[in-house]
Design an enzyme around this catalytic site. Sequence first.
Site, mmCIF file in Angstrom:
data_model
loop_
_atom_site.group_PDB
_atom_site.id
_atom_site.type_symbol
_atom_site.label_atom_id
_atom_site.label_comp_id
_atom_site.label_asym_id
_atom_site.label_seq_id
_atom_site.Cartn_x
_atom_site.Cartn_y
_atom_site.Cartn_z
ATOM 1 N N PHE A 1 -2.510 7.818 11.966
ATOM 2 C CA PHE A 1 -2.740 9.067 11.515
ATOM 3 C C PHE A 1 -4.048 9.701 11.896
ATOM 4 O O PHE A 1 -4.445 10.792 11.913
ATOM 5 C CB PHE A 1 -2.915 8.997 9.865
ATOM 6 N N GLU B 1 -12.669 6.003 4.731
ATOM 7 C CA GLU B 1 -12.332 6.763 6.137
ATOM 8 C C GLU B 1 -13.589 7.158 6.809
ATOM 9 O O GLU B 1 -14.052 8.381 6.595
ATOM 10 C CB GLU B 1 -11.401 7.997 5.541
ATOM 11 N N ASN C 1 0.480 11.786 5.071
ATOM 12 C CA ASN C 1 -0.105 11.162 6.145
ATOM 13 C C ASN C 1 0.701 11.633 7.580
ATOM 14 O O ASN C 1 1.780 11.797 7.680
ATOM 15 C CB ASN C 1 0.094 9.620 6.117
ATOM 16 N N HIS D 1 -4.007 16.223 -3.632
ATOM 17 C CA HIS D 1 -4.399 16.592 -2.124
ATOM 18 C C HIS D 1 -4.416 17.908 -1.532
ATOM 19 O O HIS D 1 -4.685 18.174 -0.665
ATOM 20 C CB HIS D 1 -3.628 15.549 -1.176
ATOM 21 N N TYR E 1 -18.352 34.256 44.217
ATOM 22 C CA TYR E 1 -17.399 33.034 43.559
ATOM 23 C C TYR E 1 -16.320 33.525 42.652
ATOM 24 O O TYR E 1 -15.336 32.865 42.619
ATOM 25 C CB TYR E 1 -18.498 32.059 42.845
ATOM 26 N N ARG F 1 -13.487 34.274 45.097
ATOM 27 C CA ARG F 1 -12.977 33.210 46.160
ATOM 28 C C ARG F 1 -12.895 31.960 45.542
ATOM 29 O O ARG F 1 -12.059 31.025 46.055
ATOM 30 C CB ARG F 1 -13.928 33.267 47.262
ATOM 31 N N TYR G 1 0.965 -1.230 0.081
ATOM 32 C CA TYR G 1 -0.035 0.066 0.073
ATOM 33 C C TYR G 1 0.930 1.276 0.011
ATOM 34 O O TYR G 1 1.874 1.471 0.713
ATOM 35 C CB TYR G 1 -0.991 0.057 1.270
#
Length: 501
Positions: free
Chosen positions: A323, A408, A191, A79, A276, A279, A49
Site C-alpha cells: 500500500f 505508519e 488499503n 476512515h 534556446y 533551437r 490482521y
Amino acid sequence: MNLDPGHLTLAQLADIAAGGITLELYDWAAVDASAALVAAAAAGDAPVYGVNTGFGKLASTRIAKDQLAALQLNLIRSHAVGVGAPMSPPVVRLMLATKAGSLARGFSGVRRVVVQSLLDAFNAGFIPYVPAQGSVGASGDLAPLAHLTLALMGEGEALVDGQRVPACAELARLGLAPLTLAAKEGLALINGTQASTALALHALIRFEGLFATALASGAMTLDAARGSDGPFDARIHAVRGQPGQIEVAGIYRALAAGSAIRASHREGDERVQDPYCLRCQPQVMGAALDQARHAAQVLVREANAVTDNPLVFDDVMISGGNFHAEPVAFAADNLALAIAEVGAIAERRIAMLIDPGISRLPPFLTADAGLHSGFMIAHVTAAALASENKSLAHPASVDSLPTSANQEDHVSMATFGARRLHAMLDNTAHIVAIELLAAAQGIDFLRPLTSSPAVEALHAHLRQHCASMPADHYLAPDIERAAALVQAGALAAPGAPRFAG
C-alpha cells in the site's frame, strides 16, 4: 471491455476514465479461492490482521467473531474523513475499475459480490463523492477509498451532475443494491493506491494531448520568429542518442516541411543561432517525453497491481506494505517536472515573440505599439502561470509525516503529488494557448508568406475560434477558447508521440 486483472493497458485506462463503456469479469476462480481462505480464518481462533484484529496501532486487539462484520463497517465509517473538493468523475471511474481489477486478481480475500459491486457501480455511471484531500499515500489511500466504499454501502454520498446527493438514493435510482461487508473486505477496499494512481493516471492521460499541442505551438512560433530548422537535423540528435529527443526532432522536421516562410530567409539572414527556446526544443521536449513514458510504465504497472494488506497466497495470509505509494509519488514528481518544463519553455517563446529585438516582429505583436498593448499582458499571465508551476513542481515524495501513533512512520505523499498535477496541467494549457495566439499573430504579420501545410492547418483551425488582433480587444475570452482547444487536443501536432504503446 473484459476486465483482465493485471493486464490493463494505458489505452484501456484512458477509455475507462472517459466512461461510456461497460466492464465485465469472466474468470472468478481466484476470487472465490481467496475468499474461502479468509472465511476459514474468520471462523478460526488464530489472530489474523484485519480479519479478527484491530487496525494499525490497534493490531494487537482481538475482535470477537460476532463483531467481525461490525469491525469492517466501523473501519469504513471512521476512515471516511476526507476534505476538500471532490475528485472528478474520470478519476473516480479509474478508482472503481482499478480497485475491481486489483481485488479480482485473487490475493485479497474478498467475495465476488464485492468485485461485482464495483463493476456494477462503474457500469451504471454511479460516481461516489470522494473528497480529494486527506491521504498521505501510505497504508493506502485510506480516506478517499473509504468515501468510495461508504457510497457503495449506501451510507455516503454520490455526485450527480456535479451535485452531492445521498448515496442510498442514487443507488436506488440506478437499481443497485448497497454493499454489505464481510471479514477483511473493508480493509481490502481501503488499503491500496487506487486514489493516488487514478489521479496520476488521469493527469498522464491529459498531459499526452497537451504535450502534442505544445509541439505544435513551438513549431508555429519557430516560423513566426523566422527561426532555423537546422537544429532539428536528425544527425544532431542521433549522436546524442536520447530516444525522446530523436523522436521529437522528427516531429518538428515534419511540422516545418514545406514552409515558404523558412525558405524566404535561408539566404541573407545575419543571425547565426536562435535562442534556446527555439533551437533546444527537441532537447527539452524530448526529455519531457522520456519522463512521461517512464511515468506511464510505473503507473500502468500500479493500476494493475495488488496493493492491499494482508494478502492471501495459497493457504497463508501475509502482511506486507504494498500500500506504500512511493512508486506513484516518484512518477507524479517526474511528471510535475515535465509539465512545468513544457510550460516554462513555451513561456520563454512568448517572451521572445513580443520582443522585437529578437523576433523582428512588431513590439508586443501589435502594429501600433503604444496606442495598443498587444500581447504585453498576455505574456505576464503566462509568466505568472509558469512561476506558479515552479512552486507546484517541488517534489512531494521527499516529505513525510508519521501517522497512526508512529505505526505508519514513513509515508509517500503520493496523493497530493498526483493531485497537484491537474492544476499544473491547467496552467500549462493556458500558457500554450497564449503561445498559439501569439504565434498565429506573428505569422499573420508575415503574410503573404505561408508556413508549412501542417502549421497552416493548425493556424486555420485556431482562427475559426479566435480572430486575429490588429487592434486591442478583450483578449481573455480568446485565451479561454484557445485553452479549450488545447485541452481537447484539437490543435495537437500530427503524428505526435504517444506515452505508451
